[in-house]
Enzyme design. Structure first.
Site, PDB file in Angstrom:
ATOM      1  N   LEU A  71     -21.791  -8.996  -8.094  1.00 38.12           N
ATOM      2  CA  LEU A  71     -23.132  -9.065  -8.658  1.00 38.12           C
ATOM      3  C   LEU A  71     -23.239 -10.265  -9.596  1.00 38.12           C
ATOM      4  CD1 LEU A  71     -23.365  -5.236  -9.332  1.00 38.12           C
ATOM      5  CD2 LEU A  71     -24.590  -6.498  -7.549  1.00 38.12           C
ATOM      6  N   PRO A  72     -24.454 -10.652 -10.002  1.00 40.81           N
ATOM      7  CA  PRO A  72     -24.611 -11.894 -10.780  1.00 40.81           C
ATOM      8  C   PRO A  72     -23.869 -11.915 -12.113  1.00 40.81           C
ATOM      9  CG  PRO A  72     -26.715 -11.223  -9.848  1.00 40.81           C
ATOM     10  CD  PRO A  72     -25.758 -10.094  -9.595  1.00 40.81           C
ATOM     11  N   LYS A 174     -11.060 -17.334 -13.034  1.00 36.61           N
ATOM     12  CA  LYS A 174     -12.224 -17.833 -12.292  1.00 36.61           C
ATOM     13  C   LYS A 174     -13.132 -18.659 -13.196  1.00 36.61           C
ATOM     14  CE  LYS A 174     -15.527 -18.470  -9.341  1.00 36.61           C
ATOM     15  NZ  LYS A 174     -16.338 -17.405  -8.749  1.00 36.61           N
ATOM     16  N   LYS A 243     -23.459 -19.833 -16.502  1.00 41.83           N
ATOM     17  CA  LYS A 243     -22.903 -18.570 -17.011  1.00 41.83           C
ATOM     18  C   LYS A 243     -21.388 -18.605 -17.009  1.00 41.83           C
ATOM     19  CE  LYS A 243     -22.178 -15.395 -14.268  1.00 41.83           C
ATOM     20  NZ  LYS A 243     -21.048 -14.917 -13.427  1.00 41.83           N
TER      21      LYS A 243
END
Length: 302
Positions: A71-72, A174, A243
């Site tokens: 998900l975002p 990540k 983000k």
């Protein structure tokens, strides 16, 4: 351990990345139950690829051995887990594949563990093209036993699976990977703009860089394909890149690591996010640098 242990998979989030990843699981013979917040998205997946569409997250996870979330943001993951409620059976394994916030994921894992449900984080790198071919690089965080339990399932989606540490470690890795990618993209665009003003052809510059020490992922896979072509459609959002860079800086703050260059990189991506508006591909970041320079790459005659 046999993949049969995790044969029934609830796949929460069949967006740009989730769709081809879930498709790889269907092709590998897993029983995939898909759901997505976008109306009709899961139904389209089931019709076009296979598996079953669930009306909501709770319905998707009911009876599942494995639950995958991609998900975002961690906020969306938290909302999905809350929506699942008690529908996740004790003994199930939650595999959090979003580019999330490590501390948030640790909180989710602790809450699930109190109910007899294990969680690992397994964010990916490689973009949509490698998601389609099942050649993603997957960074794994969590207990070794649970990582090994998930490995047969994850091998349907990725070719490089690396256990990097405890819960949240995969997401930290990540974020740091994307920080490096974001910085490489920015400096590469600036180099192309300097070169073009000097009189160099940016396309020729990319060829030279790819045979020299300036080569990076952006010179190889982004500049000609998505920037000089002016398509700006690599399949990964600028909002998501901004983000991820912010997450990397948060990890830096938590570890008391000075990050002056990373902080500048984050400000550049955040500024581009504000100037260019929502919904942009991350390669549109080049347009931000172009506006600062008053120069459009590829606009001068050869």
């Amino acid at each position: 351990m046999s993949a049969r242990d995790l044969r029934r998979v609830a796949f929460v989030g069949v967006g740009n990345m989730g769709w081809p990843m879930a498709a790889r699981l269907v092709e590998a013979g897993f029983e995939v139950v898909a759901c997505d917040a976008a109306p009709g998205r899961a139904q389209s997946f089931a019709a076009e690829v296979g598996g079953v569409a669930a009306p909501d997250a709770a319905a998707a996870v009911r009876g599942a051995n494995a639950v995958i979330t991609i998900l975002p943001t961690s906020k969306h993951v938290g909302q999905a887990l809350e929506a699942m409620g008690d529908a996740i059976a004790p003994g199930a394994l939650v595999i959090e594949m979003s580019s999330g916030v490590p501390t948030a994921t640790r909180g989710f894992a602790a809450a699930l563990a109190s109910r007899g449900i294990a969680m690992i984080d397994a964010p990916v790198s490689g973009g949509v093209p490698r998601a389609r071919t099942g050649e993603l690089a997957i960074m794994l965080g969590g207990e070794a036993e649970q990582v090994e339990r998930a490995r047969p399932l994850l091998q349907a989606m990725g070719t490089t699976l690396t256990h990097v540490g405890g819960t949240g470690a995969g997401q930290a890795m990540k974020a740091l990977n994307n920080l490096m990618g974001a910085a490489g993209f920015l400096i590469g665009v600036e180099a192309l703009l300097i070169g073009q003003r000097f009189g160099l052809d940016p396309a020729v510059m990319v060829d030279v860089l790819n045979n020299s020490t300036g080569m990076n992922n952006s010179t190889q896979k982004k500049f000609k394909q998505f920037v000089l072509s002016r398509s700006f459609d690599a399949g990964f959002g600028l909002d998501l890149m901004a983000k991820d860079v912010s997450v990397a800086l948060e990890v830096g703050r938590e570890t008391n690591t000075p990050t002056p260059f990373a902080a500048l990189c984050r400000e550049m991506w955040a500024s581009a996010q504000g100037l260019l508006g929502p919904g942009q591909d991350h390669t549109a970041m080049a347009q931000f640098s172009e506006r600062l320079a008053g120069e459009t790459l590829g606009s001068r005659p050869a």
